[in-house]
Motif scaffolding. Structure first.
Motif, PDB file in Angstrom:
ATOM      1  N   LEU A 101      50.129  45.278  45.768  1.00  0.00           N
ATOM      2  CA  LEU A 101      48.708  45.759  46.301  1.00  0.00           C
ATOM      3  C   LEU A 101      48.652  45.910  47.846  1.00  0.00           C
ATOM      4  N   ALA A 102      48.678  47.130  48.216  1.00  0.00           N
ATOM      5  CA  ALA A 102      48.346  47.283  49.774  1.00  0.00           C
ATOM      6  C   ALA A 102      47.090  47.567  50.042  1.00  0.00           C
ATOM      7  N   HIS A 103      46.612  47.310  51.469  1.00  0.00           N
ATOM      8  CA  HIS A 103      45.348  47.810  51.663  1.00  0.00           C
ATOM      9  C   HIS A 103      45.078  48.466  53.021  1.00  0.00           C
ATOM     10  N   GLU A 104      43.914  49.146  53.003  1.00  0.00           N
ATOM     11  CA  GLU A 104      43.791  50.035  54.434  1.00  0.00           C
ATOM     12  C   GLU A 104      42.285  49.939  54.450  1.00  0.00           C
ATOM     13  N   ALA A 105      41.759  50.240  55.731  1.00  0.00           N
ATOM     14  CA  ALA A 105      40.460  50.071  55.866  1.00  0.00           C
ATOM     15  C   ALA A 105      39.712  51.399  56.032  1.00  0.00           C
ATOM     16  N   ARG A 106      38.673  51.522  55.488  1.00  0.00           N
ATOM     17  CA  ARG A 106      37.795  52.720  55.374  1.00  0.00           C
ATOM     18  C   ARG A 106      36.526  52.561  56.010  1.00  0.00           C
ATOM     19  N   SER A 107      35.643  53.512  56.614  1.00  0.00           N
ATOM     20  CA  SER A 107      34.740  53.428  57.545  1.00  0.00           C
ATOM     21  C   SER A 107      33.575  54.213  57.270  1.00  0.00           C
ATOM     22  N   PHE A 116      42.233  49.484  48.329  1.00  0.00           N
ATOM     23  CA  PHE A 116      43.401  48.920  47.765  1.00  0.00           C
ATOM     24  C   PHE A 116      44.216  49.752  47.050  1.00  0.00           C
ATOM     25  N   THR A 117      45.636  49.844  47.340  1.00  0.00           N
ATOM     26  CA  THR A 117      46.450  50.645  46.582  1.00  0.00           C
ATOM     27  C   THR A 117      47.619  49.910  45.841  1.00  0.00           C
ATOM     28  N   SER A 207      41.900  51.711  44.471  1.00  0.00           N
ATOM     29  CA  SER A 207      40.767  51.079  43.811  1.00  0.00           C
ATOM     30  C   SER A 207      39.977  50.590  45.281  1.00  0.00           C
ATOM     31  N   LEU A 208      38.584  50.553  45.233  1.00  0.00           N
ATOM     32  CA  LEU A 208      37.741  50.149  46.257  1.00  0.00           C
ATOM     33  C   LEU A 208      37.426  48.615  46.113  1.00  0.00           C
ATOM     34  N   GLU A 209      37.450  48.047  44.825  1.00  0.00           N
ATOM     35  CA  GLU A 209      37.202  46.860  44.376  1.00  0.00           C
ATOM     36  C   GLU A 209      38.383  45.783  43.998  1.00  0.00           C
ATOM     37  N   GLY A 210      39.043  46.106  42.956  1.00  0.00           N
ATOM     38  CA  GLY A 210      40.282  45.493  42.591  1.00  0.00           C
ATOM     39  C   GLY A 210      40.876  46.121  41.475  1.00  0.00           C
ATOM     40  N   ILE A 211      41.589  45.536  40.529  1.00  0.00           N
ATOM     41  CA  ILE A 211      42.314  45.882  39.417  1.00  0.00           C
ATOM     42  C   ILE A 211      42.466  45.003  38.418  1.00  0.00           C
ATOM     43  N   GLY A 212      42.497  45.508  37.106  1.00  0.00           N
ATOM     44  CA  GLY A 212      42.556  44.475  36.057  1.00  0.00           C
ATOM     45  C   GLY A 212      43.756  44.984  35.131  1.00  0.00           C
TER      46      GLY A 212
END
Length: 444
Positions: A101-107, A116-117, A207-212
């Motif tokens: 899981l990688a992450h980046e900021a959105r405004s 999250f990717t 995903s903006l929240e998480g993953i299952g």
């Protein structure tokens, strides 16, 4: 009515009146939090919300048709008997899921969200028995098999997912064609015979929240890795092993279909599609939370607002008793408003500077304002310095309580006990009837 009783009643009324501005600021915090939630929803509308991966599941469509009477069959009693579905759902013998899981900021305006990717690799094998061709009085017609992969929000799929089946690449198409696992993808396969079949799926989702992940394999292992240091695990399963640190986290889960009853859930869903939620509930989920939500931290700070005012007023009343200087109720009211203003400053600054910087600036500003005002009232350096020390300590203790969420009750109760002990020690010789110190006892 004594002057002390009147004073206490007046201070009590002022304290209750201060609940109005404190409640208004708390309501404003709720409004700003709602604006942030709306901004996050707008970002999610253009990306993807929480994701859930189900599968892969091998589907073998089939229909049982009665043989003609001349061939030993019987005429169907109803239209449904003329072509009864006998579709089989085959779950993997083994399933190994690896997710990075990688992450980046959105405004959106002043509001920020973390997108999250997840780069997911799922591999394993299916074990198939030879397909039956016919039975007493009926014939089985097999359709083209396909592999279904559930993705809760397909808008978050990045690029083209890849499927390798027995060493050959196969393209995915839209829709799972399987109501049991909801939205997602499917890949048509050539005729599959009995025996073991290896597969590997590669897919990237946002995903903006998480993953299952739903462990559909008879033996399933899930491994998740990310550089995000604040995971929150949920769902029906918890990781057997996890490592969480400042550089990120890793989590591992191993389970079997004996623990999940996933095979029985698919069989029930085949007879009753409404039972699909039973399948989706069997998941291991991770939410990559933002621990610096300034609105939640400000909300927690404001829960101590009224207590903050009461402690300050109690210290001022004790100062009056020790020094013999009387303070007017208007002066108590102005000090109370200044204390309430701290929370408004905290909220407005935290949206732009972060909670720590906002707390530092807001507390310094209000501390300077109130101490300057009280110093002019008391005209006593020692008492003014004591008040400044007490107020600064209150701001410090409040920040410690906010930072130590797990121990906030213990720290708070210990602080109040120590504070009460100090007040009792300092005022133990005060003549409260005259609101001034009593004479020291003479030696006998």
């Amino acid at each position: 009515m004594s002057s002390l009783t009147a004073k206490l009643l007046t201070i009590g009324c002022i304290s209750l009146l201060l609940l109005a501005p404190l409640s208004a600021i708390r309501g404003l915090n709720g409004e700003r939090q709602a604006y942030r939630a709306q901004a996050l929803n707008d970002i999610a509308a253009g990306t993807a919300a929480a994701q859930q991966i189900v599968g892969p599941v091998l589907v073998l469509p089939c229909t049982k048709r009665p043989l003609p009477a001349a061939e030993g069959g019987a005429a169907p009693q109803t239209a449904a008997d003329a072509g009864k579905s006998c579709t089989r759902y085959i779950l993997p013998e083994t399933l190994e899921v690896e997710s990075e899981l990688a992450h980046e900021a959105r405004s959106r305006g002043i509001y920020r969200a973390t997108l999250f990717t997840a780069r997911i690799t799922a591999k394993g094998r299916f074990q198939l028995e030879p397909a039956e061709a016919s039975g007493p009085g009926y014939q089985t017609e097999w359709g083209r098999p396909y592999l279904a992969l559930g993705v809760k929000d397909p808008r978050g799929i990045v690029g083209l997912p890849r499927l390798t089946w027995d060493g050959d690449n196969t393209a995915f198409e839209a829709d799972t064609r399987l109501p049991a696992i909801g939205a997602g993808l499917h890949a048509k396969l050539d005729d599959v015979g009995g025996g073991s079949h290896a597969f590997a799926v590669e897919i990237t989702v946002k995903s903006l929240e998480g993953i299952g992940f739903v462990p559909v394999g008879k033996a399933t292992t899930v491994a998740m890795h990310s550089s995000w240091p604040h995971p929150s695990f949920s769902g029906r399963y918890s990781p057997e092993k996890r490592e969480v640190g400042a550089e990120g986290f890793s989590a591992w889960l191993s389970t079997s279909y004996f623990a999940s009853n996933i095979q029985q859930a698919f069989e029930r869903c085949a007879a009753n599609p409404a039972a699909a939620q039973e399948i989706l509930a069997n998941s291991l989920a991770v939410s990559l939370i933002d621990p610096v939500n300034v609105y939640l931290q400000t909300e927690r700070a404001m829960k101590y607002g009224f207590l903050f005012v009461l402690i300050t007023f109690a210290y001022l009343l004790c100062t009056e008793a020790v020094s013999g200087k009387a303070m007017h109720p208007v002066q108590y009211g102005l000090i109370g408003m200044a204390l309430a203003m701290f929370f408004l400053l905290l909220l407005s600054l935290a949206e732009h500077l972060g909670f720590f910087n906002a707390y530092l600036l807001a507390s310094a500003a209000c501390l300077g304002q109130v101490c300057f005002y009280v110093a002019g009232l008391l005209q006593n350096r020692r008492l003014s310095a004591g008040f400044a020390a007490v107020l600064a300590s209150l701001y410090g203790v409040l920040y410690v309580l906010l930072s130590s969420e797990d121990y906030s009750l213990l720290l708070g109760s210990s602080f109040l006990f120590v504070l009460l002990s100090l007040v009792m020690a300092v005022t133990r010789r005060v003549d409260w009837y005259r609101l001034k110190p009593s004479a020291k006892p003479t030696a006998t």
